[in-house]
Design a protein around this motif. Structure first.
Motif, mmCIF file in Angstrom:
data_model
loop_
_atom_site.group_PDB
_atom_site.id
_atom_site.type_symbol
_atom_site.label_atom_id
_atom_site.label_comp_id
_atom_site.label_asym_id
_atom_site.label_seq_id
_atom_site.Cartn_x
_atom_site.Cartn_y
_atom_site.Cartn_z
ATOM 1 N N GLY A 62 31.922 -42.058 18.266
ATOM 2 C CA GLY A 62 32.846 -43.308 18.365
ATOM 3 C C GLY A 62 34.122 -42.732 19.058
ATOM 4 O O GLY A 62 34.774 -41.836 18.686
ATOM 5 N N THR A 66 35.825 -48.684 14.712
ATOM 6 C CA THR A 66 35.249 -48.172 13.777
ATOM 7 C C THR A 66 33.917 -48.893 13.363
ATOM 8 O O THR A 66 33.738 -50.054 13.173
ATOM 9 N N ILE A 67 32.721 -48.032 13.687
ATOM 10 C CA ILE A 67 31.486 -48.762 13.682
ATOM 11 C C ILE A 67 30.828 -48.803 12.128
ATOM 12 O O ILE A 67 31.086 -47.528 11.522
ATOM 13 N N VAL A 78 31.763 -44.995 11.123
ATOM 14 C CA VAL A 78 32.116 -43.927 12.450
ATOM 15 C C VAL A 78 33.274 -44.144 13.011
ATOM 16 O O VAL A 78 33.540 -45.141 13.515
ATOM 17 N N PRO A 80 37.118 -43.803 14.945
ATOM 18 C CA PRO A 80 37.410 -43.330 16.584
ATOM 19 C C PRO A 80 37.424 -41.367 16.172
ATOM 20 O O PRO A 80 37.713 -40.977 15.387
ATOM 21 N N TRP A 97 31.611 -53.797 13.672
ATOM 22 C CA TRP A 97 32.594 -52.727 13.788
ATOM 23 C C TRP A 97 34.035 -53.553 13.679
ATOM 24 O O TRP A 97 34.231 -54.615 13.678
ATOM 25 N N LEU A 102 36.331 -51.825 21.007
ATOM 26 C CA LEU A 102 34.903 -50.746 20.651
ATOM 27 C C LEU A 102 34.692 -50.147 21.942
ATOM 28 O O LEU A 102 34.632 -50.432 23.094
ATOM 29 N N ALA A 104 31.923 -46.798 22.188
ATOM 30 C CA ALA A 104 30.950 -45.985 21.583
ATOM 31 C C ALA A 104 29.616 -45.513 22.456
ATOM 32 O O ALA A 104 29.313 -46.321 23.437
#
Length: 302
Positions: A62, A66-67, A78, A80, A97, A102, A104
């Motif tokens: 990441g 934030t996933i 997940v 950053p 997310w 985003l 990733a």
């Protein structure tokens, strides 16, 4: 029609993840070894209508945003500058997310490719790689270094030459050792911040015993007896904590030792079988071929 909570029991193969190509800024794959995908805010996002399993290893870096992913019914975030590891056969599903942007990277590694990596298993930091869903938080500089490995894996996959697989193994081994170094650094900096559960202690003890005895002992009962627990309970703990069975861990150590002996020791197949405490060359050959698809002689002559 399947509901969104249903589980598709058939595990995804590496080839089935090729659909990521349609939702990636950058995408590459090397045969049946690995798939690498770079996803950002600019791309449409992969949506999994059902929870699935992947039969290999998964790593997500990441960078921004934030996933959120469901793994074995637990929501894992997940953030950053972090890395998520998902062991094989875990049930997972992308959720959403959060954030302004985003960014990733997703790396999917086949089991066969991981087995072929020339990694000294004695160096494995079990706190990182033996969790079913482990997130390692890093600095932006450390994430940038890992991304460089990913970018080299991407370039290696897109520039075909006779040494692609050898290059890929070297790059992935280097990345794995780098991650282990980061994990050790984290543990040394904040050793009291981790929860030392009884389960983790069992896992660490088991892996230490396997490292010591795998050349002579392959039976789960041997290790369970050393730990004063039943084989059934040991199997349950290891599978739950790492996503891999106790037998799979033993096999990985034995297989890596067998490969090293076949490749570097100068011993013949019969001598290697004796070294690893197999009853005869035939039983060793069946064991080795079951795990690799090659006979010991075929592997030795590659």
């Amino acid at each position: 029609m399947k509901s969104k909570r249903q589980l598709d029991e058939s595990p995804l193969r590496l080839s089935e993840i090729a659909r990521l190509k349609t939702v990636s800024d950058d995408y590459s794959h090397l045969g049946q070894d690995y798939i690498l995908s770079h996803i950002t805010t600019n791309t449409s996002h992969f949506y999994a209508p059902v929870a699935r399993r992947f039969d290999g290893h998964t790593m997500i870096i990441g960078v921004k945003g934030t996933i959120k992913i469901t793994i074995d019914l637990d929501t894992v975030e997940v953030p950053p500058n972090s890395v998520l590891f998902v062991a094989p056969e875990r049930v997972f599903k992308p959720i959403d997310w959060e954030g302004d942007e985003l960014d990733a990277y997703l790396l999917f590694l086949s089991n066969r490719f991981v087995y072929d990596l020339n990694i000294d298993l004695n160096a494995v930091n079990s706190n990182i790689f033996t969790s079913a869903k482990s997130v390692l938080t890093l600095t932006s500089d450390k994430v940038a270094l890992l991304i460089r490995y990913f970018e080299m894996l991407h370039r290696n996959a897109t520039e075909q030459n006779p040494y692609n697989r050898y290059i890929a193994r070297a790059l992935m081994s280097g990345a794995a050792y780098q991650i282990m170094a980061y994990g050790e650094e984290r543990d040394n900096i904040a050793p009291t911040s981790r929860t030392h559960s009884r389960k983790l202690t069992y896992v660490q003890t088991f892996l230490r015993l396997v490292r010591t005895h795998h050349r002579r002992e392959r039976a789960i009962g041997f290790y369970a007896e050393k730990m004063f627990i039943s084989p059934k309970y040991l199997s349950l703990i290891i599978k739950d904590a790492t996503g891999r069975s106790a037998a799979e861990w033993i096999d990985q150590y034995v297989l890596q030792e067998a490969k090293n002996l076949l490749r570097y020791s100068g011993k013949n197949v019969q001598q290697v079988a004796y070294e690893l405490n197999f009853t005869n060359q035939s039983s060793f050959g069946k064991y080795f071929k079951h795990l690799t698809g090659l006979s010991p002689t075929q592997f030795q002559n590659r």
